[in-house]
Design a protein around this motif. Sequence first.
Motif, PDB file in Angstrom:
ATOM      1  N   THR A  98       0.808  -1.226   0.113  1.00  0.00           N
ATOM      2  CA  THR A  98      -0.149   0.013   0.126  1.00  0.00           C
ATOM      3  C   THR A  98       0.951   1.181   0.071  1.00  0.00           C
ATOM      4  O   THR A  98       0.501   2.412   0.104  1.00  0.00           O
ATOM      5  CB  THR A  98      -0.847  -0.059   1.113  1.00  0.00           C
ATOM      6  N   LEU A  99       2.064   0.902  -0.236  1.00  0.00           N
ATOM      7  CA  LEU A  99       3.012   2.094  -0.122  1.00  0.00           C
ATOM      8  C   LEU A  99       3.433   2.928  -1.378  1.00  0.00           C
ATOM      9  O   LEU A  99       3.239   4.128  -1.335  1.00  0.00           O
ATOM     10  CB  LEU A  99       4.233   1.725   0.572  1.00  0.00           C
TER      11      LEU A  99
ATOM     12  N   ALA B 279       5.769   4.447  -3.384  1.00  0.00           N
ATOM     13  CA  ALA B 279       7.237   5.295  -3.151  1.00  0.00           C
ATOM     14  C   ALA B 279       7.445   5.346  -1.451  1.00  0.00           C
ATOM     15  O   ALA B 279       6.854   5.376  -0.941  1.00  0.00           O
ATOM     16  CB  ALA B 279       7.251   6.597  -3.704  1.00  0.00           C
ATOM     17  N   ASN B 280       9.138   5.466  -1.481  1.00  0.00           N
ATOM     18  CA  ASN B 280       9.410   5.331   0.095  1.00  0.00           C
ATOM     19  C   ASN B 280       8.965   6.547   0.571  1.00  0.00           C
ATOM     20  O   ASN B 280       9.398   6.674   1.942  1.00  0.00           O
ATOM     21  CB  ASN B 280      10.941   5.271  -0.084  1.00  0.00           C
ATOM     22  N   THR B 281       8.445   7.722   0.013  1.00  0.00           N
ATOM     23  CA  THR B 281       8.276   8.914   0.533  1.00  0.00           C
ATOM     24  C   THR B 281       6.682   8.876   1.448  1.00  0.00           C
ATOM     25  O   THR B 281       6.144   9.808   1.855  1.00  0.00           O
ATOM     26  CB  THR B 281       8.365  10.089  -0.092  1.00  0.00           C
ATOM     27  N   ASN B 282       6.003   7.722   1.025  1.00  0.00           N
ATOM     28  CA  ASN B 282       4.504   7.807   1.474  1.00  0.00           C
ATOM     29  C   ASN B 282       4.450   6.955   2.783  1.00  0.00           C
ATOM     30  O   ASN B 282       5.469   6.630   3.514  1.00  0.00           O
ATOM     31  CB  ASN B 282       3.891   6.863   0.214  1.00  0.00           C
ATOM     32  N   THR B 283       3.210   6.726   3.194  1.00  0.00           N
ATOM     33  CA  THR B 283       2.837   6.042   4.347  1.00  0.00           C
ATOM     34  C   THR B 283       2.205   4.716   3.761  1.00  0.00           C
ATOM     35  O   THR B 283       1.353   4.611   3.023  1.00  0.00           O
ATOM     36  CB  THR B 283       2.040   6.699   5.291  1.00  0.00           C
ATOM     37  N   GLY B 284       2.743   3.447   4.528  1.00  0.00           N
ATOM     38  CA  GLY B 284       2.033   2.139   4.138  1.00  0.00           C
ATOM     39  C   GLY B 284       2.715   0.965   4.504  1.00  0.00           C
ATOM     40  O   GLY B 284       3.842   1.036   5.133  1.00  0.00           O
ATOM     41  N   PHE B 285       2.505  -0.120   4.071  1.00  0.00           N
ATOM     42  CA  PHE B 285       2.950  -1.469   4.258  1.00  0.00           C
ATOM     43  C   PHE B 285       3.282  -2.280   2.997  1.00  0.00           C
ATOM     44  O   PHE B 285       2.816  -2.002   2.006  1.00  0.00           O
ATOM     45  CB  PHE B 285       1.984  -2.272   4.928  1.00  0.00           C
TER      46      PHE B 285
END
Length: 167
Positions: free
Chosen positions: A32-33, A35-41
């Motif tokens: 659910t992420l 890119a690495n700048t986002n929030t998720g798993f």
Amino acid sequence: WMQTLHKDNAVLTVISLLWIGGTGTTQGLTGTLGANTNTGFIHFISTGQRASINVRNAGTLVVNQAAPAAHALATGVWNFVGAALDESVGANGVLWQKDGLLAFGTSTYTSPASIVATFRMQLGSLGITVLPLSANSRLAVFVVASRQWSRLEHHRFRQAIRRRFLI
């Protein structure tokens, strides 16, 4: 519950029967992420061919766990891969399973998010088609459960899949 996999006290099990078509790059199983700048798993195959779990809160890495090197996935064959996580447990809160081999990891998130994930869950990538499975890969079985499966449940499910697919 898929929108809570990156939050405090997350609990889940992810299991797949997977044929890896190539190596050398990170390949997403689900996420659910994006890119690495986002929030998720995200649940993915690392460049070292190991199943891994990352959780990010607005880009900050809050958990980064990989299965042990002995659990490296092979190309050109079926791999039964499982990860069961209970964030509240801490030490031994992650159960890794690869073709019957079991191992444990730490599950504590250092700074869990309270907001929703950046994207909806997607199979075969980290979310929004970021780092998809390599060409010629196959995903025969994919299970996500909202609780942590036990060793016995992993074993029984693996045996049932082996009988079903004759592997």
